[in-house]
Scaffold this active site. Structure first.
Site, PDB file in Angstrom:
ATOM      1  N   ASP A  98       0.887  -1.170   0.000  1.00  0.00           N
ATOM      2  CA  ASP A  98       0.000   0.000   0.000  1.00  0.00           C
ATOM      3  C   ASP A  98       0.921   1.215   0.000  1.00  0.00           C
ATOM      4  OD1 ASP A  98      -1.557   2.198   0.724  1.00  0.00           O
ATOM      5  OD2 ASP A  98      -2.860   0.998   2.026  1.00  0.00           O
ATOM      6  N   TYR A 113      -7.697  16.384  -7.967  1.00  0.00           N
ATOM      7  CA  TYR A 113      -6.939  15.369  -8.709  1.00  0.00           C
ATOM      8  C   TYR A 113      -5.819  16.045  -9.506  1.00  0.00           C
ATOM      9  CZ  TYR A 113      -5.844  11.839 -12.274  1.00  0.00           C
ATOM     10  OH  TYR A 113      -5.185  10.965 -13.114  1.00  0.00           O
ATOM     11  N   LYS A 139      -1.658  15.701  -9.367  1.00  0.00           N
ATOM     12  CA  LYS A 139      -0.813  15.296 -10.507  1.00  0.00           C
ATOM     13  C   LYS A 139       0.137  16.435 -10.906  1.00  0.00           C
ATOM     14  CE  LYS A 139      -2.313  11.001 -11.346  1.00  0.00           C
ATOM     15  NZ  LYS A 139      -1.488   9.796 -11.324  1.00  0.00           N
TER      16      LYS A 139
HETATM   17  N1  LIG Z   1      -7.738   5.670 -16.831  1.00  0.00           N
HETATM   18  C1  LIG Z   1      -7.538   6.927 -17.144  1.00  0.00           C
HETATM   19  O1  LIG Z   1      -8.343   7.541 -17.871  1.00  0.00           O
HETATM   20  C2  LIG Z   1      -6.297   7.636 -16.665  1.00  0.00           C
HETATM   21  C3  LIG Z   1      -5.983   8.868 -17.250  1.00  0.00           C
HETATM   22  C4  LIG Z   1      -4.847   9.554 -16.830  1.00  0.00           C
HETATM   23  C5  LIG Z   1      -4.040   9.003 -15.833  1.00  0.00           C
HETATM   24  N2  LIG Z   1      -4.367   7.809 -15.262  1.00  0.00           N
HETATM   25  C6  LIG Z   1      -3.504   7.318 -14.176  1.00  0.00           C
HETATM   26  O2  LIG Z   1      -3.138   5.970 -14.405  1.00  0.00           O
HETATM   27  C7  LIG Z   1      -2.919   5.313 -13.151  1.00  0.00           C
HETATM   28  C8  LIG Z   1      -3.628   3.957 -13.159  1.00  0.00           C
HETATM   29  O3  LIG Z   1      -5.015   4.179 -13.291  1.00  0.00           O
HETATM   30  P1  LIG Z   1      -5.979   3.140 -14.016  1.00  0.00           P
HETATM   31  O4  LIG Z   1      -6.619   3.834 -15.140  1.00  0.00           O
HETATM   32  O5  LIG Z   1      -5.289   1.854 -14.246  1.00  0.00           O
HETATM   33  O6  LIG Z   1      -7.129   3.005 -12.889  1.00  0.00           O
HETATM   34  P2  LIG Z   1      -7.539   1.801 -11.900  1.00  0.00           P
HETATM   35  O7  LIG Z   1      -7.919   0.607 -12.691  1.00  0.00           O
HETATM   36  O8  LIG Z   1      -8.532   2.423 -10.968  1.00  0.00           O
HETATM   37  O9  LIG Z   1      -6.175   1.454 -11.126  1.00  0.00           O
HETATM   38  C9  LIG Z   1      -5.715   2.171 -10.027  1.00  0.00           C
HETATM   39  C10 LIG Z   1      -4.813   1.256  -9.224  1.00  0.00           C
HETATM   40  O10 LIG Z   1      -4.257   2.011  -8.125  1.00  0.00           O
HETATM   41  C11 LIG Z   1      -4.401   1.207  -6.962  1.00  0.00           C
HETATM   42  N3  LIG Z   1      -4.326   1.938  -5.722  1.00  0.00           N
HETATM   43  C12 LIG Z   1      -5.176   2.881  -5.236  1.00  0.00           C
HETATM   44  N4  LIG Z   1      -4.781   3.275  -4.012  1.00  0.00           N
HETATM   45  C13 LIG Z   1      -3.642   2.562  -3.722  1.00  0.00           C
HETATM   46  C14 LIG Z   1      -2.767   2.488  -2.614  1.00  0.00           C
HETATM   47  N5  LIG Z   1      -2.964   3.247  -1.518  1.00  0.00           N
HETATM   48  N6  LIG Z   1      -1.695   1.650  -2.661  1.00  0.00           N
HETATM   49  C15 LIG Z   1      -1.490   0.880  -3.757  1.00  0.00           C
HETATM   50  N7  LIG Z   1      -2.303   0.857  -4.822  1.00  0.00           N
HETATM   51  C16 LIG Z   1      -3.367   1.693  -4.800  1.00  0.00           C
HETATM   52  C17 LIG Z   1      -5.747   0.521  -7.145  1.00  0.00           C
HETATM   53  O11 LIG Z   1      -5.874  -0.533  -6.216  1.00  0.00           O
HETATM   54  P3  LIG Z   1      -7.315  -0.976  -5.581  1.00  0.00           P
HETATM   55  O12 LIG Z   1      -7.919  -1.916  -6.592  1.00  0.00           O
HETATM   56  O13 LIG Z   1      -6.940  -1.661  -4.307  1.00  0.00           O
HETATM   57  O14 LIG Z   1      -8.122   0.265  -5.392  1.00  0.00           O
HETATM   58  C18 LIG Z   1      -5.602   0.084  -8.586  1.00  0.00           C
HETATM   59  O15 LIG Z   1      -4.815  -1.073  -8.673  1.00  0.00           O
HETATM   60  C19 LIG Z   1      -3.381   6.277 -12.064  1.00  0.00           C
HETATM   61  O16 LIG Z   1      -2.247   6.892 -11.479  1.00  0.00           O
HETATM   62  C20 LIG Z   1      -4.212   7.305 -12.817  1.00  0.00           C
HETATM   63  O17 LIG Z   1      -4.183   8.587 -12.194  1.00  0.00           O
HETATM   64  C21 LIG Z   1      -5.479   7.111 -15.652  1.00  0.00           C
END
Ligand SMILES: NC(=O)c1ccc[n+]([C@@H]2O[C@H](COP(=O)([O-])OP(=O)(O)OC[C@H]3O[C@@H](n4cnc5c(N)ncnc54)[C@H](OP(=O)(O)O)[C@@H]3O)[C@@H](O)[C@H]2O)c1
Length: 292
Positions: free
Chosen positions: A64, A154, A158
């Site tokens: 975590d 958010y 970032k």
């Molecule tokens: N998808 C988009 O449109 C988008 C756009 C721009 C940037 N991003 C960035 O890409 C990254 C990944 O996002 P994603 O799209 O893959 O979304 P996601 O599927 O919601 O994945 C987020 C991951 O972060 C984990 N997480 C949250 N809190 C945590 C903690 N305290 N310790 C360890 N892990 C934790 C979640 O775990 P849990 O399952 O336990 O919650 C999940 O595995 C993020 O940094 C996000 O800001 C995403």
């Protein structure tokens, strides 16, 4: 050939899971992947995707990023191994009118996105500096470079990650450690479902003025259209991470999409910032495509 050791945060879903699978299944077995997640009860999906991978190339660990002990325990668990590539991917979102967010909800965004990233890098950096070799890759966002309405907290988190990484990258040049920020636009993951989002019918919005509620409803509609029209597939995104991993000398920033570039260029070229604020307002509340 010696394997490159990769540690990824946030592998229970989305980009983290996709990256872990891609690197662990590499046809030339170039990587040993430590896929970390905060809640091991969510590991089944990942395990299912890497069924055929050997322990030499893949392991899951609990971590975590907001818990120092958990981060240090991971460092301890793999101390015999160097980490060549650290991918700070864990992240959470928060969307809605500012006056509705609780202090705890806002703090959690910074705890995960900013301090989680900082403490993970702090924990693994000494080894990289000592070996004078390493790569740090961060899942950032176009929301780390440009303000987005109703995503204030958010974006703030970032933006902070961007400032932190840009500053760190300057010093790390001396140690042959490269920092790369992956600037994702909308990606088809569960991120939108997982983020804390207020709906216009939510009771916590009752105290908010009607103009703000109406703008927020328009923003949600815009967001839906943007996700439908320009959200990128996971495979497209993963190739950008791979580019940062494989480049002989990686860049500080990698953009996964050109879609937001006109707005980013406008922001960089007009120092007062007013042009950007007006253009973004127009784009969200009256257009569907940012103007060149
Ligand atoms: N998808 C988009 O449109 C988008 C756009 C721009 C940037 N991003 C960035 O890409 C990254 C990944 O996002 P994603 O799209 O893959 O979304 P996601 O599927 O919601 O994945 C987020 C991951 O972060 C984990 N997480 C949250 N809190 C945590 C903690 N305290 N310790 C360890 N892990 C934790 C979640 O775990 P849990 O399952 O336990 O919650 C999940 O595995 C993020 O940094 C996000 O800001 C995403």
């Amino acid at each position: 050939m010696e394997k490159r050791v990769v540690l990824i945060t946030g592998c229970s879903s989305g980009i983290g899971l996709g990256l872990a699978v891609l690197l662990a299944s590499d046809t030339c077995s170039r990587f040993k992947v430590y896929a970390t997640m905060r809640d091991l009860s969510k590991k089944e999906r990942l395990l299912e995707c890497v069924r055929d991978c050997h322990i030499d190339t893949f392991e899951i660990l609990q971590m975590d990023v907001t818990d120092q002990q958990s981060v240090m325990a991971t460092v301890e668990k793999i101390k015999e191994q160097r980490v060549d590539i650290l991918i700070c991917n864990a992240g959470v979102g928060l969307m809605g009118p500012l006056e509705c967010h609780t202090y705890d909800a806002m703090k959690n965004i910074f705890d995960v996105n900013l301090f989680g990233t900082i403490s993970t890098i702090q924990a693994f950096l000494p080894g990289m500096k000592k070996r004078k070799k390493g790569r740090i890759i961060i899942s950032s966002s176009v929301g780390g470079l440009q303000g987005v309405p109703f995503n204030d907290v958010y974006c703030a988190s970032k933006f902070a990650v961007e400032g932190f990484c840009e500053s760190l990258a300057i010093v790390l040049q001396h140690f042959n450690v490269h920092v790369s920020l992956i600037e994702c636009g909308p990606v088809s993951t569960n991120f939108m479902d997982n983020l804390q989002r207020l709906d216009p019918s939510d009771s916590s919005l009752q105290s908010v003025d009607s103009d703000t509620i109406s703008l927020y409803a328009q923003y949600l509609q815009h967001c839906k259209t943007i996700f439908q029209d320009v959200a990128q597939d996971m495979d497209e995104i993963l190739q950008v991470y791979l580019e940062a991993i494989e480049a002989p000398v990686p860049s500080l920033r990698y953009f996964t999409t050109q879609f937001f570039m006109p707005l980013i260029k406008l922001k960089l070229s007009c120092a007062s910032g007013s042009e950007y604020v007006q253009a973004m307002h127009k784009f969200v509340f009256s257009e569907t495509k940012p103007k060149e």
